[in-house]
Design a protein around this motif. Structure first.
Motif, PDB file in Angstrom:
ATOM      1  N   PHE A 193       0.825  -1.200   0.000  1.00 61.29           N
ATOM      2  CA  PHE A 193       0.000   0.000   0.000  1.00 61.29           C
ATOM      3  C   PHE A 193       0.871   1.266   0.000  1.00 61.29           C
ATOM      4  N   GLY A 194       1.921   1.293   0.831  1.00 64.16           N
ATOM      5  CA  GLY A 194       2.791   2.491   0.910  1.00 64.16           C
ATOM      6  C   GLY A 194       3.397   2.806  -0.448  1.00 64.16           C
ATOM      7  N   ILE A 218      -2.275  11.003   4.519  1.00 55.32           N
ATOM      8  CA  ILE A 218      -1.144  10.074   4.500  1.00 55.32           C
ATOM      9  C   ILE A 218      -0.218  10.421   5.660  1.00 55.32           C
ATOM     10  N   SER A 219       0.234   9.391   6.383  1.00 58.57           N
ATOM     11  CA  SER A 219       1.184   9.596   7.486  1.00 58.57           C
ATOM     12  C   SER A 219       2.584   9.243   6.989  1.00 58.57           C
ATOM     13  N   TYR A 220       3.557  10.097   7.329  1.00 59.96           N
ATOM     14  CA  TYR A 220       4.913   9.855   6.831  1.00 59.96           C
ATOM     15  C   TYR A 220       5.948  10.365   7.823  1.00 59.96           C
ATOM     16  N   ILE A 221       7.176   9.905   7.619  1.00 62.08           N
ATOM     17  CA  ILE A 221       8.306  10.400   8.418  1.00 62.08           C
ATOM     18  C   ILE A 221       9.240  11.127   7.462  1.00 62.08           C
ATOM     19  N   ASP A 222       9.613  12.344   7.848  1.00 64.35           N
ATOM     20  CA  ASP A 222      10.553  13.129   7.045  1.00 64.35           C
ATOM     21  C   ASP A 222      11.962  12.817   7.555  1.00 64.35           C
ATOM     22  N   LEU A 223      12.798  12.274   6.678  1.00 59.14           N
ATOM     23  CA  LEU A 223      14.132  11.849   7.124  1.00 59.14           C
ATOM     24  C   LEU A 223      15.022  13.017   7.533  1.00 59.14           C
ATOM     25  N   ALA A 235       9.501  12.506  13.643  1.00 58.00           N
ATOM     26  CA  ALA A 235       8.086  12.450  14.060  1.00 58.00           C
ATOM     27  C   ALA A 235       7.217  12.002  12.890  1.00 58.00           C
ATOM     28  N   VAL A 236       6.086  11.365  13.219  1.00 57.32           N
ATOM     29  CA  VAL A 236       5.132  10.990  12.170  1.00 57.32           C
ATOM     30  C   VAL A 236       4.255  12.215  11.880  1.00 57.32           C
ATOM     31  N   ARG A 237       4.258  12.636  10.605  1.00 57.48           N
ATOM     32  CA  ARG A 237       3.467  13.808  10.198  1.00 57.48           C
ATOM     33  C   ARG A 237       2.347  13.373   9.269  1.00 57.48           C
ATOM     34  N   GLN A 238       1.433  14.299   9.006  1.00 56.29           N
ATOM     35  CA  GLN A 238       0.316  13.991   8.106  1.00 56.29           C
ATOM     36  C   GLN A 238       0.267  14.970   6.943  1.00 56.29           C
ATOM     37  N   ILE A 239      -0.143  14.469   5.810  1.00 53.42           N
ATOM     38  CA  ILE A 239      -0.381  15.338   4.651  1.00 53.42           C
ATOM     39  C   ILE A 239      -1.694  14.901   4.003  1.00 53.42           C
ATOM     40  N   SER A 272       3.716  11.209  -7.572  1.00 53.91           N
ATOM     41  CA  SER A 272       3.266  11.767  -6.294  1.00 53.91           C
ATOM     42  C   SER A 272       4.397  12.606  -5.722  1.00 53.91           C
ATOM     43  N   ILE A 273       4.055  13.427  -4.757  1.00 57.57           N
ATOM     44  CA  ILE A 273       5.052  14.277  -4.100  1.00 57.57           C
ATOM     45  C   ILE A 273       6.157  13.427  -3.446  1.00 57.57           C
ATOM     46  N   PHE A 274       5.798  12.202  -3.046  1.00 57.63           N
ATOM     47  CA  PHE A 274       6.733  11.355  -2.301  1.00 57.63           C
ATOM     48  C   PHE A 274       7.945  10.966  -3.138  1.00 57.63           C
ATOM     49  N   GLN A 275       7.795  11.053  -4.481  1.00 61.68           N
ATOM     50  CA  GLN A 275       8.928  10.707  -5.350  1.00 61.68           C
ATOM     51  C   GLN A 275       9.983  11.807  -5.345  1.00 61.68           C
ATOM     52  N   HIS A 276       9.645  12.972  -4.752  1.00 64.27           N
ATOM     53  CA  HIS A 276      10.592  14.100  -4.780  1.00 64.27           C
ATOM     54  C   HIS A 276      11.010  14.531  -3.386  1.00 64.27           C
ATOM     55  N   LYS A 277      10.649  13.763  -2.371  1.00 63.78           N
ATOM     56  CA  LYS A 277      10.934  14.155  -0.985  1.00 63.78           C
ATOM     57  C   LYS A 277      11.592  13.002  -0.234  1.00 63.78           C
ATOM     58  N   PRO A 278      12.423  13.330   0.780  1.00 65.29           N
ATOM     59  CA  PRO A 278      13.024  12.248   1.588  1.00 65.29           C
ATOM     60  C   PRO A 278      12.044  11.786   2.672  1.00 65.29           C
ATOM     61  N   TRP A 279      10.891  11.330   2.240  1.00 66.79           N
ATOM     62  CA  TRP A 279       9.828  10.957   3.162  1.00 66.79           C
ATOM     63  C   TRP A 279       9.544   9.456   3.068  1.00 66.79           C
ATOM     64  N   ILE A 280       9.236   8.881   4.217  1.00 66.09           N
ATOM     65  CA  ILE A 280       8.830   7.469   4.232  1.00 66.09           C
ATOM     66  C   ILE A 280       7.351   7.412   4.634  1.00 66.09           C
ATOM     67  N   ILE A 281       6.551   6.814   3.786  1.00 66.42           N
ATOM     68  CA  ILE A 281       5.120   6.690   4.086  1.00 66.42           C
ATOM     69  C   ILE A 281       4.951   5.550   5.090  1.00 66.42           C
ATOM     70  N   VAL A 282       4.262   5.836   6.207  1.00 66.18           N
ATOM     71  CA  VAL A 282       4.054   4.756   7.185  1.00 66.18           C
ATOM     72  C   VAL A 282       2.617   4.221   7.171  1.00 66.18           C
TER      73      VAL A 282
END
Ligand SMILES: Cc1cc2nc3c(=O)[nH]c(=O)nc-3n(C[C@H](O)[C@H](O)[C@H](O)COP(=O)(O)OP(=O)(O)OC[C@H]3O[C@@H](n4cnc5c(N)ncnc54)[C@H](O)[C@@H]3O)c2cc1C
Length: 347
Positions: free
Chosen positions: A127-128, A149-154, A160-164, A176-186
């Motif tokens: 899913f992530g 979406i909950s994610y961790i910014d490296l 911390a777990v953040r939301q977008i 998606s934005i996640f392809q351009h950010k150092p973020w891990i979707i949890v």
């Protein structure tokens, strides 16, 4: 306190693990370090300690869209989130963690009376990663189904777990934005759009999850993946629940088995579709007469022009050779270079 974290890290961090076993391609050399966190807390510990050690990290899910290198870079820690597979469901929303298989969502939909995720039936992967890739089947895509979406910014020292919100995620075709950010979707919350009055089968959902966890780790083989989900579906149909299987899910089975998705090792379509020349990439490959062309252990699928298969112990180099052959032929004849959809990990 910190000592406990180092201890947990050492326990979770395995050595010399073949990446070929972590990918539906069955390709990839030995990872120096490999970890399979089962919870967000374990993931945070792994990230925290590996950062103190200055290790490079690669985070992924079930490896159904990654071509791992034949010789992974020394000292890199590979982290698969596929064991972070949990779900909580209530009448109007679901919260799903990243490692949950996309295909599981379609079965949870059957148990809750929602048709929103029928399109993910038999779609390999987690899913992530489905959010990261904005995975799609015909007109439906994961980005349209998630709410928050909950994610961790490296780069955040606190990890911390953040939301977008989904509307801020720049979802577009396979983007998606996640392809351009150092973020891990949890994980992510989904607002379930419809309930058809069926009873809630909470026990059915936890039974599904238990079956999946018992088989986890073995589903990198596409054949095992198919066997698992098609038999769980039959169980829902024939078991005491007698759930009718919706037509779209039967069609998906026919389409994917007809295109031999589960017969050979692959990562699905190799290139993103691009209709610059008026046809899908698969149709262009067909017109160029490249279907069935082999190199080493790799072959351009005779069944679907946009798939490059591992037919017999292919290496990443074999697959990349065929990928370059297709790119060059399309460029020469049709004037554009197709963009790979499969994520190619550098050595
Ligand atoms: C036979 C076959 C058929 C397929 N059919 C389709 C299809 O119809 N439609 C479609 O869209 N795709 C399809 N795919 C591709 C695949 O199903 C999707 O891309 C899926 O989302 C990959 O999930 P994964 O967990 O295996 O991702 P992985 O291969 O493990 O990772 C893919 C990428 O996502 C990143 N990533 C993974 N998890 C996270 C996370 N939690 N946070 C941040 N980044 C993350 C990784 O770093 C990597 O860059 C198919 C694949 C196969 C093998």
């Amino acid at each position: 306190m910190m000592n406990d974290r180092y201890e947990l890290f050492n326990k979770l961090c395995l050595r010399h693990v073949p990446l070929s076993e972590q990918s539906s391609y069955g390709i990839g050399g030995l990872a120096d370090y490999f970890a399979l966190p089962a919870t967000v807390e374990q993931l945070v510990t792994i990230l925290e300690v590996s950062s103190l050690y200055g290790m490079e990290r690669v985070v992924f899910g079930m490896g159904s869209n990654i071509l791992f290198p034949d010789q992974p870079k020394q000292g890199t820690l590979y982290i698969s989130l596929k064991n972070m597979a949990n779900i909580s469901v209530d009448e109007s929303s679901w919260f799903l963690t990243s490692g949950l298989p996309l295909s599981m969502l379609s079965l949870v939909g059957l148990l809750t009376g929602s048709s929103a995720f029928q399109f993910t039936y038999l779609m390999p992967g987690s899913f992530g990663a489905g959010i990261y890739m904005n995975a799609k089947y015909y007109k439906e895509q994961v980005g349209d189904k998630v709410a928050t979406i909950s994610y961790i910014d490296l780069t955040d020292p606190a990890l911390a777990v953040r939301q977008i919100r989904a509307e801020d995620c720049e979802f577009a075709y396979k983007q998606s934005i996640f392809q351009h950010k150092p973020w891990i979707i949890v994980g992510a919350e989904i607002t379930v759009p419809e309930q058809d009055g069926m009873n809630f089968h909470v026990d059915g959902i936890s039974r599904l999850l238990t079956h999946y966890k018992d088989s986890n780790g073995k589903l990198s083989s596409l054949f095992s993946f198919y066997s698992f989900f098609s038999s769980e579906l039959r169980e829902l149909q024939r078991g005491r629940r007698r759930i009718d299987i919706p037509e779209p899910m039967l069609d998906i089975d026919q389409y994917r088995t007809g295109n031999r998705h589960f017969t050979y090792r692959s990562c699905g379509s190799f290139f993103k579709n691009n209709y610059a020349a008026g046809s899908s990439i698969g149709a262009l490959v067909d017109r160029l007469g490249l279907k069935g062309v082999a190199h080493g252990g790799g072959i351009i699928s005779p069944y679907h022009g946009n798939m490059i298969l591992n037919a017999a112990n292919a290496t990443a180099a074999d697959i990349l050779y065929l990928k370059d052959m297709v790119s060059e032929a399309i460029h020469q004849r049709y004037g554009f270079i197709p963009e790979p959809e499969v994520v190619i990990m550098k050595e």
